[in-house]
Scaffold this active site. Structure first.
Site, PDB file in Angstrom:
ATOM      1  N   ASN A 137      53.727 -28.790  49.500  1.00  0.00           N
ATOM      2  CA  ASN A 137      55.181 -28.871  49.351  1.00  0.00           C
ATOM      3  C   ASN A 137      55.908 -27.613  49.813  1.00  0.00           C
ATOM      4  OD1 ASN A 137      55.711 -31.475  48.507  1.00  0.00           O
ATOM      5  ND2 ASN A 137      55.322 -31.017  46.348  1.00  0.00           N
ATOM      6  N   CYS A 397      48.400 -34.884  42.100  1.00  0.00           N
ATOM      7  CA  CYS A 397      48.518 -35.077  43.556  1.00  0.00           C
ATOM      8  C   CYS A 397      48.552 -33.746  44.280  1.00  0.00           C
ATOM      9  CB  CYS A 397      49.738 -35.922  43.899  1.00  0.00           C
ATOM     10  SG  CYS A 397      51.314 -35.097  43.602  1.00  0.00           S
ATOM     11  N   PHE A 398      48.420 -32.631  43.568  1.00  0.00           N
ATOM     12  CA  PHE A 398      48.127 -31.305  44.138  1.00  0.00           C
ATOM     13  C   PHE A 398      49.241 -30.788  45.052  1.00  0.00           C
ATOM     14  CE2 PHE A 398      44.259 -34.085  44.226  1.00  0.00           C
ATOM     15  CZ  PHE A 398      43.906 -33.836  42.917  1.00  0.00           C
ATOM     16  N   CYS A 399      50.487 -31.118  44.720  1.00  0.00           N
ATOM     17  CA  CYS A 399      51.649 -30.639  45.495  1.00  0.00           C
ATOM     18  C   CYS A 399      51.558 -31.058  46.964  1.00  0.00           C
ATOM     19  CB  CYS A 399      51.796 -29.120  45.390  1.00  0.00           C
ATOM     20  SG  CYS A 399      52.048 -28.513  43.724  1.00  0.00           S
ATOM     21  N   ASN A 400      50.900 -32.172  47.221  1.00  0.00           N
ATOM     22  CA  ASN A 400      50.731 -32.665  48.590  1.00  0.00           C
ATOM     23  C   ASN A 400      51.028 -34.164  48.600  1.00  0.00           C
ATOM     24  OD1 ASN A 400      49.802 -33.484  51.156  1.00  0.00           O
ATOM     25  ND2 ASN A 400      48.244 -31.888  51.191  1.00  0.00           N
TER      26      ASN A 400
END
Length: 482
Positions: A137, A397-400
């Site tokens: 992000n 979702c791991f900032c992705n």
């Protein structure tokens, strides 16, 4: 037909594993705190771990004498400034970067480095922003600066179960820009390694984008802890880094490595202490510094930046290639073992997102645990039970979000037909999209990882979820962010 090869019982049985034995020695002498409470650390994509030697070096340096704000001419200021400049040289040396070509700008983290580029890049109607779906992000957020400047924003999609980018799709997006035809430039941003799937995207895209008239921002935060980045061979215009990802300490310090000609094209929207040569209040003018300090707002973290140099020397003394070999073996073994597990129904126990083998990937493995009927176990339940068993890993979702949308099969049509703007929480968003789960489980290896770490995790997954139908326990907490 040849029978399928059975997975090795232990990573130690793999060819080449014995050649990485120095990692086990370091685990015992420099990282004993990882084993002190019986826990297993599997979140190196989130943060590296700190060696005893790093802590001692920081302690000893602070006690050798005082260090003052570098924005002065005093002896303590000169001492601090000398260490900061030494750290800059060490960064360039580690990445084999020519100091005449590259500059090092210290930032709070990789996100801060991305923001520096985004806010100052000369976007416009003929200077677009291109980026892959697979991006953190902190790179996605640059699109807000681009759109505010009237620039087109174009995404390159992911394709196939391995969540890779087809080069034809990338070329199509780059061709859609007007960089080459107008003589103007655009910006292309992508990660050397996905923080979601572990996919390693080709470094050759840097030159490809240059041929299409684009500057390149390479997010190397997930890549450089276990892979060499040689800036003599690959020459991106901007490289974003967080040092704690490489060697655990210090936190709060990152860097933007920038080609000096690209840095000179940036136009900062403001100035701060330390970034200007002169300024007038009544005359309403200012002149920025002529070097990288024009991008370092206020006082640098001068007590921690020297730890970057020690960390780089530490990692170099161990050998990035040695770490690369160790984590590659652990990753391949983990994928072999997890994908071989089956419920009595014949259904697989896990669904891997990204490459299912060790080829063309880093040491990050993302998956969902599946029930015997093939439906996913809620990742929040796995997080809760893994934590109770002593495992430190990552879920969500791991900032992705782009990689997540590719992994979970979310299409643009799905997004458009939902009234998503009226939805207030992530759980409501997932319900509107009719998704069975809102995230995944991520396990990642790093500098101090051992065979025992991988073996204990596989044993946990097998004993906890194989042939397990129901879920019992207190309600799961709401999802807060992505």
């Amino acid at each position: 037909m040849r029978p399928e090869r059975a997975p090795a019982l232990s990573p130690t049985d793999l060819p080449g594993y014995a050649d990485t034995a120095r990692i086990d020695e370091l685990r015992a002498t420099e990282y004993p705190h990882l084993d002190r409470h019986g826990q297993v650390y599997l979140d190196y994509a989130g943060a590296g771990v700190t060696a005893r030697a790093q802590v001692r070096a920081h302690h000893d340096r602070l006690l050798t004498g005082p260090y003052g704000n570098p924005h002065s001419e005093s002896p303590t200021s000169a001492a601090a400034g000398s260490l900061v400049e030494s750290a800059r040289r060490a960064v360039l040396d580690f990445f084999s970067a020519d100091p005449a070509e590259y500059a090092v700008v210290f930032t709070p983290n990789a996100s801060g480095a991305c923001r520096l580029v985004g806010e100052a890049y000369p976007f416009g109607p003929t200077a677009p922003f291109a980026l892959t779906w697979d991006n953190h992000n902190s790179v996605n957020g640059i699109r807000e600066y681009a759109r505010a400047a009237g620039a087109a924003v174009r995404y390159v999609p992911l394709s196939g179960p391995e969540l890779r980018v087809a080069e034809a799709d990338l070329v199509s997006v780059l061709d859609a820009g007007s960089g080459v035809r107008s003589g103007r430039r655009g910006l292309f941003g992508y990660p050397a390694q996905s923080n979601f799937s572990g996919v390693q995207h080709p470094l050759g895209w840097v030159e490809l984008a240059h041929r299409h008239g684009y500057d390149v921002l390479l997010d190397a935060a997930a890549f450089t802890a276990t892979n060499r980045l040689d800036l003599r061979a690959v020459r991106p215009d901007f490289v974003c880094l967080s040092w704690y990802k490489l060697f655990g300490y210090p936190t709060g310090v990152g860097a933007l490595l920038a080609r000096r000609d690209a840095l000179a094209r940036l136009r900062r929207p403001w100035f701060a202490g330390g970034t200007i040569r002169a300024v007038s209040v009544q005359g309403d003018w200012h002149r920025s510094m002529d070097d990288e300090s024009a991008f370092e707002d206020g006082t640098l973290n001068f007590l921690s930046i020297p730890d970057v140099e020690f960390g780089l020397r530490w990692l170099d003394s161990i050998g990035v290639d040695l770490v690369h070999s160790r984590v590659g073996l652990l990753t391949a073994w983990l994928l072999d073992r997890l994908t071989a597990l089956r419920h009595r129904t014949g259904q697989p126990l896990v669904r891997v997102y990204g490459p299912a083998t060790g080829e063309g990937r880093g040491a990050t493995v993302t998956f969902n645990v599946l029930r015997p009927d093939g439906t996913p176990v809620d990742e929040r339940l796995v997080a809760r039970e893994a934590a109770a068993a002593g495992f430190s890993l990552r879920t969500g979702c791991f900032c992705n979000p782009g990689a997540g949308e590719g992994a979970f099969g979310i299409t643009r049509q799905t997004l458009r037909r939902r009234l998503l703007a009226q939805i207030g929480t992530i759980d409501e968003y997932l319900d509107a999209l009719a998704l069975p789960t809102g995230g995944a489980v991520r396990v990642s290896f790093g500098l101090a990882s051992t065979a025992a770490d991988a073996e204990r995790f596989v044993a946990f997954v097998e004993s906890s979820y194989l042939d397990r139908d129901g879920e019992v326990g207190p309600p799961l907490p709401p999802r807060l962010r992505c």
